[in-house]
Design an enzyme around this catalytic site. Structure first.
Site, PDB file in Angstrom:
ATOM      1  N   GLY A  96      13.611 -30.375 -45.918  1.00 49.14           N
ATOM      2  CA  GLY A  96      13.900 -30.279 -44.746  1.00 49.14           C
ATOM      3  C   GLY A  96      14.814 -30.907 -43.853  1.00 49.14           C
ATOM      4  N   THR A  97      15.309 -32.188 -44.295  1.00 43.63           N
ATOM      5  CA  THR A  97      16.338 -32.710 -43.770  1.00 43.63           C
ATOM      6  C   THR A  97      17.752 -31.819 -43.798  1.00 43.63           C
ATOM      7  OG1 THR A  97      15.484 -34.873 -44.496  1.00 43.63           O
ATOM      8  CG2 THR A  97      17.884 -34.779 -43.913  1.00 43.63           C
ATOM      9  N   ASN A 183       4.924 -34.896 -36.379  1.00 40.63           N
ATOM     10  CA  ASN A 183       4.669 -35.433 -37.786  1.00 40.63           C
ATOM     11  C   ASN A 183       3.884 -36.763 -37.882  1.00 40.63           C
ATOM     12  OD1 ASN A 183       7.674 -35.959 -36.990  1.00 40.63           O
ATOM     13  ND2 ASN A 183       7.354 -37.681 -38.414  1.00 40.63           N
ATOM     14  N   GLN A 211       5.718 -29.773 -40.973  1.00 38.45           N
ATOM     15  CA  GLN A 211       4.325 -30.399 -41.124  1.00 38.45           C
ATOM     16  C   GLN A 211       3.465 -29.040 -40.673  1.00 38.45           C
ATOM     17  OE1 GLN A 211       3.426 -33.019 -41.857  1.00 38.45           O
ATOM     18  NE2 GLN A 211       5.362 -34.312 -42.071  1.00 38.45           N
ATOM     19  N   HIS A 233       7.745 -29.751 -50.306  1.00 40.74           N
ATOM     20  CA  HIS A 233       6.762 -30.841 -50.833  1.00 40.74           C
ATOM     21  C   HIS A 233       5.801 -31.314 -49.595  1.00 40.74           C
ATOM     22  CE1 HIS A 233       8.446 -34.515 -48.707  1.00 40.74           C
ATOM     23  NE2 HIS A 233       9.300 -33.789 -48.395  1.00 40.74           N
ATOM     24  N   THR A 269      24.717 -24.810 -56.417  1.00 38.39           N
ATOM     25  CA  THR A 269      23.976 -24.025 -57.308  1.00 38.39           C
ATOM     26  C   THR A 269      22.581 -23.900 -56.871  1.00 38.39           C
ATOM     27  OG1 THR A 269      25.783 -24.379 -58.863  1.00 38.39           O
ATOM     28  CG2 THR A 269      23.320 -23.858 -59.535  1.00 38.39           C
ATOM     29  N   CYS A 360       9.793 -41.383 -43.597  1.00 34.14           N
ATOM     30  CA  CYS A 360      11.227 -41.694 -43.744  1.00 34.14           C
ATOM     31  C   CYS A 360      11.901 -42.930 -43.004  1.00 34.14           C
ATOM     32  CB  CYS A 360      11.838 -40.376 -43.050  1.00 34.14           C
ATOM     33  SG  CYS A 360      11.422 -38.864 -43.825  1.00 34.14           S
TER      34      CYS A 360
HETATM   35  C1  PLP Z   1       8.828 -32.987 -39.071  1.00 36.05           C
HETATM   36  C2  PLP Z   1       9.753 -33.393 -40.434  1.00 36.05           C
HETATM   37  N1  PLP Z   1      10.831 -32.736 -40.306  1.00 36.05           N
HETATM   38  C3  PLP Z   1      11.723 -33.150 -41.709  1.00 36.05           C
HETATM   39  C4  PLP Z   1      11.392 -33.843 -42.376  1.00 36.05           C
HETATM   40  C5  PLP Z   1      12.296 -33.948 -43.750  1.00 36.05           C
HETATM   41  O1  PLP Z   1      11.862 -33.337 -44.719  1.00 36.05           O
HETATM   42  P1  PLP Z   1      12.351 -33.547 -46.265  1.00 36.05           P
HETATM   43  O2  PLP Z   1      11.643 -34.679 -46.860  1.00 36.05           O
HETATM   44  O3  PLP Z   1      12.027 -32.125 -46.907  1.00 36.05           O
HETATM   45  O4  PLP Z   1      13.969 -33.710 -46.195  1.00 36.05           O
HETATM   46  C6  PLP Z   1      10.058 -34.284 -42.563  1.00 36.05           C
HETATM   47  C7  PLP Z   1       9.615 -35.284 -43.743  1.00 36.05           C
HETATM   48  O5  PLP Z   1       8.752 -36.231 -43.304  1.00 36.05           O
HETATM   49  C8  PLP Z   1       9.118 -34.146 -41.438  1.00 36.05           C
HETATM   50  O6  PLP Z   1       7.798 -34.438 -41.248  1.00 36.05           O
END
Ligand code: PLP
Length: 427
Positions: A96-97, A183, A211, A233, A269, A360
């Site tokens: 996600g990041t 989140n 989320q 995940h 890759t 995070c």
């Molecule tokens: C709303 C939201 N965006 C992005 C992320 C980041 O995703 P990832 O852990 O796959 O990098 C999170 C993770 O907590 C999230 O809750």
């Protein structure tokens, strides 16, 4: 009295038993942190292991490469189908990041290249740091002006404020990013209305649906957004893989440069095993979503009632569960007079795993920017605790929380008094 960080838990040796389709276990005790990460489904793990046992780079032209490519393309189709997108709209990333970074930077650069007046980036004040930080990076390095869109006391976007901002500066805006669901407090955002407001000004809209998928109905095409972030995940797939869904006509510049994979916007890759497992997990999460949402709503509502019974001072934050504008698995409270970190560690010692908010940010003793944007006073925001439910959650998890909570809250409040911090009363 002070509450200190407990020692690292003992690591049990890894043993491998049974067929590789065995369901992965969640941590012992009551695991109430599914928004941080949730166990892989058995089917996703089986797909992961099967692909990890093969060798082949999906970009290679020989048969091993083509086998790997087939697995990637099947997963792309499955994911697209599950989320109401076309396979060609799926760009696989490392999570996600990365997908959020690609969206914020890539759309900003792409839209500004088409129209140099467009330097404004509109993001809701309650976005995850994976959206906020690249936006502020653009402000520091690429001449962007960041506008934080306000939310109401439930954490829901103020659409009037968005419309007023667009009326004044719509022609100077490069992109809008508003998450599908928050989140921390689980509030569901009015994404369709954001798209409707943005369209007359030709502004692309991105939404972070990390989320939301598997918890509530998510359809990329139907939502009208130009780009959407998802992460494996959080929905029963492995850590380290995600995707940005992006319309084909969206101007999107690359962030990672190299071998030109994924439409040339995301080189690197492809992780075939993770991608295959992601496809399986997404299909399963979306298929099960209606029944799971009904079950988790009932479990969450029970949790909310019982937490309030054992601590009448606890304040539920975020949208009213009965409003339908809250994720079914989310319950978020502030406990006046207690520190969230103390509550977390004391609960952990009692076998209950929860979070103060975004995983995070764990370890950083700052009040949540989400709660502050909702107007929660800083002292009250410090007493935040998030409980999130998922596929493996049961009534026994709630029982364990409710049994531990009175003593935990009493001890955390005593610690707050002793440490001399002015911790707020109930609002
Ligand atoms: C709303 C939201 N965006 C992005 C992320 C980041 O995703 P990832 O852990 O796959 O990098 C999170 C993770 O907590 C999230 O809750």
């Amino acid at each position: 009295m002070t509450v200190t960080t407990p020692p690292e838990p003992a690591r049990t040796p890894l043993t491998v038993s049974g067929a590789h389709g065995d369901a992965p276990r969640e941590p012992d005790g009551a695991y109430l942190d599914h928004a941080a990460t949730t166990p892989m489904s058995a089917a996703a793990l089986a797909a992961f292991v099967a692909e990890a046992q093969r060798t082949g780079n999906a970009s290679s032209l020989h048969s091993a490469g083509r086998t790997s490519r087939r697995a990637v393309e099947e997963a792309r189709e499955t994911l697209a189908h599950a989320l109401g997108a076309r396979p060609s709209e799926v760009i696989f990333t490392s999570g996600g990041t990365e997908a959020d970074n690609l969206a914020i930077k890539g759309i900003f650069w792409g839209r500004r290249a088409q129209d140099t007046r467009r330097s404004r980036v509109l993001v809701s004040a309650v976005e995850h740091h994976a959206v906020l930080d690249p936006a502020f990076w653009l402000a520091g390095h690429a001449g962007a002006e960041i506008v934080l869109l306000p939310v109401d006391g439930d954490g829901v976007l103020d659409l009037d404020a968005l419309r007023a901002e667009l009326a004044a500066h719509g022609d100077e805006t490069a992109l809008i990013s508003v998450m599908w669901a928050n989140n921390e407090v689980g509030s569901i955002q009015p994404v369709r209305e954001v798209v409707r407001a943005a369209r007359p000004y030709g502004i692309p809209v991105h939404t972070d649906a990390v989320q939301a998928v598997g918890q509530t109905a998510v359809d990329f095409s139907d939502s009208g957004v130009d780009a959407m972030t998802v992460s494996a995940h959080k929905l029963g797939g492995p850590v380290g893989v995600g995707a940005l869904l992006a319309k084909r006509d969206l101007a999107l510049d690359a962030v990672l440069h190299g071998g030109g994979q994924e439409r040339g916007v995301r080189s690197g890759t492809l992780d075939t095993a993770s991608i295959a497992a992601f496809g399986v997990a997404a299909r399963h999460a979306v298929d099960c979503q209606p029944q799971r949402a009904a079950r988790l709503t009932a479990l969450r509502d029970d949790l909310v009632v019982r937490v309030r019974e054992v601590d009448p001072e606890a304040v539920l934050r975020g949208a009213d569960p009965a409003s339908g504008r809250r994720l079914p698995g989310n319950a978020h409270f502030t406990f006046p007079g207690a520190e969230g970190d103390s509550l977390l560690y004391l609960l952990d010692s009692a076998g209950v795993q929860a979070s103060t908010g975004s995983a995070c940010q764990a370890g950083v003793p700052q009040p949540s920017h989400v709660l502050l944007a909702m107007g929660v006073p800083e002292a009250e925001a410090r007493g935040a605790l998030r409980f999130t439910l998922g596929a493996t959650s049961t009534e026994a998890d709630v029982d364990r929380l409710v049994a531990a909570l009175p003593q935990v809250v009493a001890r955390a409040r005593a610690a707050g008094l002793v440490s001399g911090r002015a911790l707020g009363g109930a609002s």
